[in-house]
Design a protein around this motif. Structure first.
Motif, PDB file in Angstrom:
ATOM      1  N   GLY A 128       0.804  -1.215   0.000  1.00  0.00           N
ATOM      2  CA  GLY A 128       0.000   0.000   0.000  1.00  0.00           C
ATOM      3  C   GLY A 128       0.834   1.259   0.000  1.00  0.00           C
ATOM      4  N   THR A 129       0.236   2.332  -0.534  1.00  0.00           N
ATOM      5  CA  THR A 129       0.946   3.615  -0.593  1.00  0.00           C
ATOM      6  C   THR A 129       1.032   4.288   0.754  1.00  0.00           C
ATOM      7  OG1 THR A 129      -1.130   4.692  -1.176  1.00  0.00           O
ATOM      8  CG2 THR A 129       0.282   4.012  -2.986  1.00  0.00           C
ATOM      9  N   LEU A 130       0.278   3.810   1.744  1.00  0.00           N
ATOM     10  CA  LEU A 130       0.328   4.416   3.072  1.00  0.00           C
ATOM     11  C   LEU A 130       1.175   3.597   4.036  1.00  0.00           C
ATOM     12  CD1 LEU A 130      -3.442   5.326   3.497  1.00  0.00           C
ATOM     13  CD2 LEU A 130      -1.640   6.692   2.490  1.00  0.00           C
ATOM     14  N   LYS A 131       1.900   2.629   3.512  1.00  0.00           N
ATOM     15  CA  LYS A 131       2.585   1.687   4.388  1.00  0.00           C
ATOM     16  C   LYS A 131       3.610   2.354   5.273  1.00  0.00           C
ATOM     17  CE  LYS A 131       5.306  -2.558   4.348  1.00  0.00           C
ATOM     18  NZ  LYS A 131       5.970  -3.577   3.509  1.00  0.00           N
ATOM     19  N   ASP A 132       4.413   3.251   4.723  1.00  0.00           N
ATOM     20  CA  ASP A 132       5.504   3.800   5.509  1.00  0.00           C
ATOM     21  C   ASP A 132       5.564   5.309   5.336  1.00  0.00           C
ATOM     22  OD1 ASP A 132       8.951   2.714   6.033  1.00  0.00           O
ATOM     23  OD2 ASP A 132       7.736   4.220   7.026  1.00  0.00           O
ATOM     24  N   ARG A 133       4.886   6.028   6.200  1.00  0.00           N
ATOM     25  CA  ARG A 133       4.947   7.489   6.157  1.00  0.00           C
ATOM     26  C   ARG A 133       6.311   8.008   6.573  1.00  0.00           C
ATOM     27  NH1 ARG A 133      -0.059  10.176   6.113  1.00  0.00           N
ATOM     28  NH2 ARG A 133      -1.852   8.784   6.058  1.00  0.00           N
ATOM     29  N   ARG A 134       7.030   7.226   7.320  1.00  0.00           N
ATOM     30  CA  ARG A 134       8.351   7.656   7.774  1.00  0.00           C
ATOM     31  C   ARG A 134       9.270   7.893   6.582  1.00  0.00           C
ATOM     32  NH1 ARG A 134      12.753   4.808   8.246  1.00  0.00           N
ATOM     33  NH2 ARG A 134      11.567   2.869   7.998  1.00  0.00           N
ATOM     34  N   ILE A 135       9.178   7.048   5.558  1.00  0.00           N
ATOM     35  CA  ILE A 135      10.021   7.220   4.372  1.00  0.00           C
ATOM     36  C   ILE A 135       9.712   8.542   3.686  1.00  0.00           C
ATOM     37  CG2 ILE A 135      10.560   6.284   2.097  1.00  0.00           C
ATOM     38  CD1 ILE A 135      10.084   3.516   3.166  1.00  0.00           C
ATOM     39  N   ALA A 136       8.425   8.864   3.558  1.00  0.00           N
ATOM     40  CA  ALA A 136       8.044  10.125   2.920  1.00  0.00           C
ATOM     41  C   ALA A 136       8.560  11.314   3.713  1.00  0.00           C
ATOM     42  CB  ALA A 136       6.522  10.195   2.774  1.00  0.00           C
ATOM     43  N   ALA A 137       8.488  11.232   5.036  1.00  0.00           N
ATOM     44  CA  ALA A 137       8.978  12.334   5.868  1.00  0.00           C
ATOM     45  C   ALA A 137      10.482  12.499   5.697  1.00  0.00           C
ATOM     46  CB  ALA A 137       8.632  12.080   7.331  1.00  0.00           C
ATOM     47  N   GLU A 138      11.216  11.402   5.629  1.00  0.00           N
ATOM     48  CA  GLU A 138      12.665  11.476   5.405  1.00  0.00           C
ATOM     49  C   GLU A 138      12.972  12.094   4.051  1.00  0.00           C
ATOM     50  OE1 GLU A 138      14.227   7.584   5.844  1.00  0.00           O
ATOM     51  OE2 GLU A 138      14.017   7.533   8.026  1.00  0.00           O
ATOM     52  N   ASP A 139      12.202  11.700   3.033  1.00  0.00           N
ATOM     53  CA  ASP A 139      12.430  12.264   1.701  1.00  0.00           C
ATOM     54  C   ASP A 139      12.213  13.769   1.691  1.00  0.00           C
ATOM     55  OD1 ASP A 139      13.134   9.875   0.602  1.00  0.00           O
ATOM     56  OD2 ASP A 139      11.190   9.460  -0.320  1.00  0.00           O
ATOM     57  N   ARG A 140      11.159  14.221   2.365  1.00  0.00           N
ATOM     58  CA  ARG A 140      10.912  15.664   2.382  1.00  0.00           C
ATOM     59  C   ARG A 140      12.039  16.420   3.079  1.00  0.00           C
ATOM     60  NH1 ARG A 140       5.337  13.998   2.598  1.00  0.00           N
ATOM     61  NH2 ARG A 140       5.443  13.613   4.844  1.00  0.00           N
ATOM     62  N   ARG A 141      12.572  15.843   4.149  1.00  0.00           N
ATOM     63  CA  ARG A 141      13.705  16.488   4.818  1.00  0.00           C
ATOM     64  C   ARG A 141      14.933  16.508   3.909  1.00  0.00           C
ATOM     65  NH1 ARG A 141      11.572  13.641   9.372  1.00  0.00           N
ATOM     66  NH2 ARG A 141      13.021  11.912   9.026  1.00  0.00           N
ATOM     67  N   ASN A 142      15.160  15.420   3.189  1.00  0.00           N
ATOM     68  CA  ASN A 142      16.301  15.369   2.273  1.00  0.00           C
ATOM     69  C   ASN A 142      16.137  16.336   1.113  1.00  0.00           C
ATOM     70  OD1 ASN A 142      17.633  13.394   3.788  1.00  0.00           O
ATOM     71  ND2 ASN A 142      16.649  11.716   2.697  1.00  0.00           N
ATOM     72  N   PHE A 143      14.907  16.509   0.660  1.00  0.00           N
ATOM     73  CA  PHE A 143      14.665  17.466  -0.421  1.00  0.00           C
ATOM     74  C   PHE A 143      15.022  18.881   0.025  1.00  0.00           C
ATOM     75  CE2 PHE A 143      11.123  14.559  -2.241  1.00  0.00           C
ATOM     76  CZ  PHE A 143      12.091  13.736  -2.796  1.00  0.00           C
ATOM     77  N   GLU A 144      14.706  19.203   1.269  1.00  0.00           N
ATOM     78  CA  GLU A 144      15.069  20.521   1.792  1.00  0.00           C
ATOM     79  C   GLU A 144      16.591  20.681   1.847  1.00  0.00           C
ATOM     80  OE1 GLU A 144      13.209  23.158   2.491  1.00  0.00           O
ATOM     81  OE2 GLU A 144      11.504  22.049   1.671  1.00  0.00           O
ATOM     82  N   LYS A 145      17.286  19.598   2.170  1.00  0.00           N
ATOM     83  CA  LYS A 145      18.757  19.650   2.187  1.00  0.00           C
ATOM     84  C   LYS A 145      19.309  19.876   0.782  1.00  0.00           C
ATOM     85  CE  LYS A 145      19.282  16.608   6.215  1.00  0.00           C
ATOM     86  NZ  LYS A 145      19.811  15.299   6.707  1.00  0.00           N
ATOM     87  N   ILE A 146      18.715  19.190  -0.196  1.00  0.00           N
ATOM     88  CA  ILE A 146      19.142  19.378  -1.592  1.00  0.00           C
ATOM     89  C   ILE A 146      18.955  20.838  -2.005  1.00  0.00           C
ATOM     90  CG2 ILE A 146      18.604  18.803  -3.987  1.00  0.00           C
ATOM     91  CD1 ILE A 146      20.076  16.585  -2.622  1.00  0.00           C
ATOM     92  N   LYS A 147      17.820  21.395  -1.678  1.00  0.00           N
ATOM     93  CA  LYS A 147      17.550  22.791  -2.018  1.00  0.00           C
ATOM     94  C   LYS A 147      18.571  23.713  -1.382  1.00  0.00           C
ATOM     95  CE  LYS A 147      13.955  26.329  -1.582  1.00  0.00           C
ATOM     96  NZ  LYS A 147      12.558  26.598  -1.120  1.00  0.00           N
TER      97      LYS A 147
END
Length: 300
Positions: A128-147
């Motif tokens: 399911g697409t809701l299986k791991d919200r933790r991964i999405a949260a990590e990605d958003r933090r990493n995206f901010e680092k990239i920016k």
């Protein structure tokens, strides 16, 4: 009380008993009426309290309160698809709580969206697409680092500072999109070619160094404006946009990004203009590098 016996007789005196019944003082002032009056006052107080509450609440709240005690027809149909059969809208082999007979009174579109897709694994299931919200949260933090890293690289380099206005970071449902945008004074590529300008080449190299710190897949999309041009090699906007996307991929690969990181390389010509009101605007010429959310991550 004994009466006097008649004179000159030996008859015993007659005894007259007088009984006096004393009724309660003021019988009509008893306590029964007080009980009835108290009940009346209590009922009136409850009535006026109800009226006050109805006047103090909104129409929406009153409807919600009424629906709580008496579910509306649409709620009934939502749960049972409008069926009034023995199983209340279900059948013995039904997974979607929907009747399987011609006499049903509900419609399928009432309970299931017309474009619904998925299955038993949608949501929090194994895939399911809701299986791991933790991964999405990590990605958003990493995206901010990239920016932050790319912005810093442009700030410290004199040659890249003038390109700061050409770089846009756009969070999307797919991930973080980095747009490299042309304008009337500067183009990332040579006119009508796939040759990167020196400053643009350095910029993409700086972006690649930041992308190497993550494992997310990458999508590259090329865009052009609506202006056509003549080319002896038969190049048109479709081929030009896809070729510029491929040229960007090659430049990222030169910095060490493996081919497995690239998920899609595509060109859309002038079909997705940034300035929709003016398809010929030079700002519609751009290359988009998108850091995609990892598979299984839930993103908005």
């Amino acid at each position: 009380m004994a009466a006097r016996a008649p004179h000159g007789t030996n008859q015993p005196p007659r005894v007259i008993v007088k009984k006096i019944y004393i009724e309660g003082h003021g019988g009509h002032h008893g306590g029964a009426w007080k009980v009835a009056y108290a009940d009346f006052v209590t009922a009136m107080m409850a009535f006026f309290l109800l009226m006050w509450l109805l006047g103090a609440t909104s129409e929406k709240k009153r409807k919600a309160l009424a629906d709580y005690f008496a579910p509306t027809l649409i709620d009934f149909k939502q749960n049972s698809a409008g069926s009034n059969g023995l199983f209340g809208g279900s059948s013995l082999n039904d997974l979607e709580n929907y009747p399987h007979k011609a006499s049903q009174t509900g419609t399928f579109s009432l309970t299931v969206p017309a474009e619904a897709s998925g299955g038993t694994q949608v949501g929090t299931g194994e895939k399911g697409t809701l299986k791991d919200r933790r991964i999405a949260a990590e990605d958003r933090r990493n995206f901010e680092k990239i920016k932050a890293q790319v912005s810093k690289a442009m700030a410290v380099s004199v040659k890249l500072q003038k390109l700061a206005t050409h770089v846009r970071f756009v969070p999307t449902r797919e991930g973080l999109r980095i747009d490299l945008v042309d304008n009337a004074d500067y183009s990332m590529f040579g006119l009508g070619t796939t040759q990167l300008e020196p400053e643009a080449d350095r910029l993409i190299g700086a972006i690649a160094q930041s992308l190497k710190t993550m494992d997310n897949a990458i999508m590259i999309r090329g865009h052009t404006d609506s202006l056509g041009f003549k080319n002896s090699g038969g190049i048109n906007n479709w081929l030009l946009s896809s070729s510029r996307a491929e040229a960007t991929r090659r430049r990222l690969s030169e910095e060490g990004l493996p081919d497995s990181r690239f998920e899609r390389i595509e060109g859309v010509a002038d079909r997705e203009p940034m300035i929709a009101s003016n398809p010929a605007d030079p700002r519609n010429r751009r290359v988009s590098i998108t850091m995609l959310y990892r598979k299984g991550a839930f993103s908005r």
